[in-house]
Scaffold this active site. Structure first.
Site, PDB file in Angstrom:
ATOM      1  N   GLY A  24       0.827  -1.192   0.000  1.00 14.52           N
ATOM      2  CA  GLY A  24       0.000   0.000   0.000  1.00 14.52           C
ATOM      3  C   GLY A  24       0.865   1.247   0.000  1.00 14.52           C
ATOM      4  O   GLY A  24       2.077   1.190   0.202  1.00 14.52           O
ATOM      5  N   GLY A  25       0.222   2.379  -0.247  1.00 18.07           N
ATOM      6  CA  GLY A  25       0.932   3.650  -0.166  1.00 18.07           C
ATOM      7  C   GLY A  25       1.541   4.093  -1.479  1.00 18.07           C
ATOM      8  O   GLY A  25       1.323   3.485  -2.530  1.00 18.07           O
TER       9      GLY A  25
ATOM     10  N   VAL B 162       5.102   6.596  -3.145  1.00 16.54           N
ATOM     11  CA  VAL B 162       6.539   6.436  -3.340  1.00 16.54           C
ATOM     12  C   VAL B 162       7.323   6.760  -2.064  1.00 16.54           C
ATOM     13  O   VAL B 162       6.957   7.663  -1.309  1.00 16.54           O
ATOM     14  CB  VAL B 162       7.032   7.307  -4.521  1.00 16.54           C
ATOM     15  CG1 VAL B 162       6.902   8.802  -4.206  1.00 16.54           C
ATOM     16  CG2 VAL B 162       8.467   6.962  -4.901  1.00 16.54           C
TER      17      VAL B 162
ATOM     18  N   TYR C 103      11.666   6.281  -0.341  1.00 14.65           N
ATOM     19  CA  TYR C 103      13.080   6.029  -0.640  1.00 14.65           C
ATOM     20  C   TYR C 103      13.686   5.145   0.437  1.00 14.65           C
ATOM     21  O   TYR C 103      13.408   5.316   1.622  1.00 14.65           O
ATOM     22  CB  TYR C 103      13.847   7.360  -0.700  1.00 14.65           C
ATOM     23  CG  TYR C 103      15.351   7.202  -0.752  1.00 14.65           C
ATOM     24  CD1 TYR C 103      15.973   6.727  -1.903  1.00 14.65           C
ATOM     25  CD2 TYR C 103      16.145   7.507   0.355  1.00 14.65           C
ATOM     26  CE1 TYR C 103      17.358   6.558  -1.944  1.00 14.65           C
ATOM     27  CE2 TYR C 103      17.531   7.343   0.318  1.00 14.65           C
ATOM     28  CZ  TYR C 103      18.123   6.868  -0.835  1.00 14.65           C
ATOM     29  OH  TYR C 103      19.483   6.697  -0.883  1.00 14.65           O
TER      30      TYR C 103
ATOM     31  N   SER D  74       8.477   5.808   7.679  1.00 17.55           N
ATOM     32  CA  SER D  74       7.430   5.554   6.687  1.00 17.55           C
ATOM     33  C   SER D  74       6.910   4.139   6.867  1.00 17.55           C
ATOM     34  O   SER D  74       7.609   3.268   7.389  1.00 17.55           O
ATOM     35  CB  SER D  74       7.994   5.735   5.274  1.00 17.55           C
ATOM     36  OG  SER D  74       8.573   7.014   5.129  1.00 17.55           O
ATOM     37  N   LEU D  75       5.693   3.914   6.393  1.00 19.52           N
ATOM     38  CA  LEU D  75       5.049   2.628   6.625  1.00 19.52           C
ATOM     39  C   LEU D  75       4.181   2.248   5.432  1.00 19.52           C
ATOM     40  O   LEU D  75       3.452   3.082   4.904  1.00 19.52           O
ATOM     41  CB  LEU D  75       4.198   2.737   7.893  1.00 19.52           C
ATOM     42  CG  LEU D  75       3.743   1.476   8.586  1.00 19.52           C
ATOM     43  CD1 LEU D  75       3.563   1.765  10.070  1.00 19.52           C
ATOM     44  CD2 LEU D  75       2.420   1.001   8.004  1.00 19.52           C
TER      45      LEU D  75
ATOM     46  N   LEU E  58       8.111  -1.172   7.585  1.00 21.98           N
ATOM     47  CA  LEU E  58       8.449   0.199   7.972  1.00 21.98           C
ATOM     48  C   LEU E  58       9.892   0.523   7.614  1.00 21.98           C
ATOM     49  O   LEU E  58      10.736  -0.368   7.478  1.00 21.98           O
ATOM     50  CB  LEU E  58       8.242   0.393   9.480  1.00 21.98           C
ATOM     51  CG  LEU E  58       9.219  -0.339  10.404  1.00 21.98           C
ATOM     52  CD1 LEU E  58      10.360   0.584  10.837  1.00 21.98           C
ATOM     53  CD2 LEU E  58       8.512  -0.867  11.637  1.00 21.98           C
TER      54      LEU E  58
ATOM     55  N   CYS F 227       5.663   9.700   0.025  1.00 20.64           N
ATOM     56  CA  CYS F 227       4.317   9.196   0.327  1.00 20.64           C
ATOM     57  C   CYS F 227       3.232  10.075  -0.298  1.00 20.64           C
ATOM     58  O   CYS F 227       2.096  10.110   0.180  1.00 20.64           O
ATOM     59  CB  CYS F 227       4.114   9.057   1.826  1.00 20.64           C
ATOM     60  SG  CYS F 227       5.352   7.965   2.581  1.00 20.64           S
TER      61      CYS F 227
END
Length: 217
Positions: free
Chosen positions: A72-73, A75, A77, A138-139, A152, A169
């Site tokens: 899910g989500g 872009v 890095y 980020s997750l 994560l 994101c």
């Protein structure tokens, strides 16, 4: 009944695609007796584009590869100096929902940073963990066959410049921050050790079994 054993796999530095495909394989071949695992890894520079990703959020990839993936989500890095953790959890067996797992992951990061007197928080409308409106973790997850993979990424001690080549994101101008600059974990190893503790506590794992590398397939 939930198995209270969590297997921790320390993968060191590994390229993104091989670990991604190994996650898929584990998820597709596991059964009701397969243990839950936590994979800890560091990736070479790569942008990964989630299923909700839009190409316009990649502003200038340059020499960094872009990989379209099944999480899910949008872009994000990955690069050296960033802790990446993949929880391979049978949420059906553990009787937790996807949203609850996301909350547990975010809270495990928040609890870990609190040990260093860093006040971090989650946002209901933007998954991840933040400090003073800057994103530190980020997750992005995928659930298949009642089991989670992907996970994560916590910024520890890395070059944050590549984040400026994207809208992280999907959020234009989102500032990133990392734990070393805030007086938190100084190395990926330290961050991994501390996060393993808070994650296992939150999800009720009482026995941790550590492994070096992936299991032979």
């Amino acid at each position: 009944m939930q198995d209270t054993t969590l297997h921790i796999r320390h993968l060191g530095k590994q390229d993104y695609e091989s670990v991604w495909h190994a996650m898929q394989h584990y998820t597709d071949t596991r059964n009701s007796e397969s243990p839950d695992e936590l994979w800890i890894v560091e990736h070479p520079p790569v942008f990964t584009q989630g299923q909700a990703g839009k190409s316009e959020h990649i502003l200038n990839a340059g020499d960094i590869p872009v990989i379209q993936v099944d999480r899910g989500g949008q872009v994000t890095y990955h690069g050296p100096g960033q802790l990446v953790v993949y929880p391979l959890i049978d949420i059906k067996r553990s009787k937790i929902g996807v949203r609850q797992l996301v909350t547990h992951i975010e809270q495990s990061i928040i609890n870990m940073l609190a040990k260093y007197d860093i006040q971090a928080y989650a946002k209901a409308d933007a998954p991840g963990v933040y400090v003073n409106e800057r994103k530190i973790a980020s997750l992005g997850l995928r659930i298949r066959r009642g089991c989670s993979f992907h996970g994560l990424a916590l910024n520890v001690d890395m070059d944050l410049a590549p984040f400026r080549r994207i809208n992280p994101c999907g959020y234009a101008g989102l500032e990133m921050v990392q734990s070393k600059a805030l007086g938190g974990p100084q190395t990926v190893t330290e961050a991994g050790e501390q996060l393993t503790i808070t994650f296992s506590q939150l999800l009720g794992y009482q026995h941790l079994v550590h492994h070096q590398g992936l299991a032979a397939s």
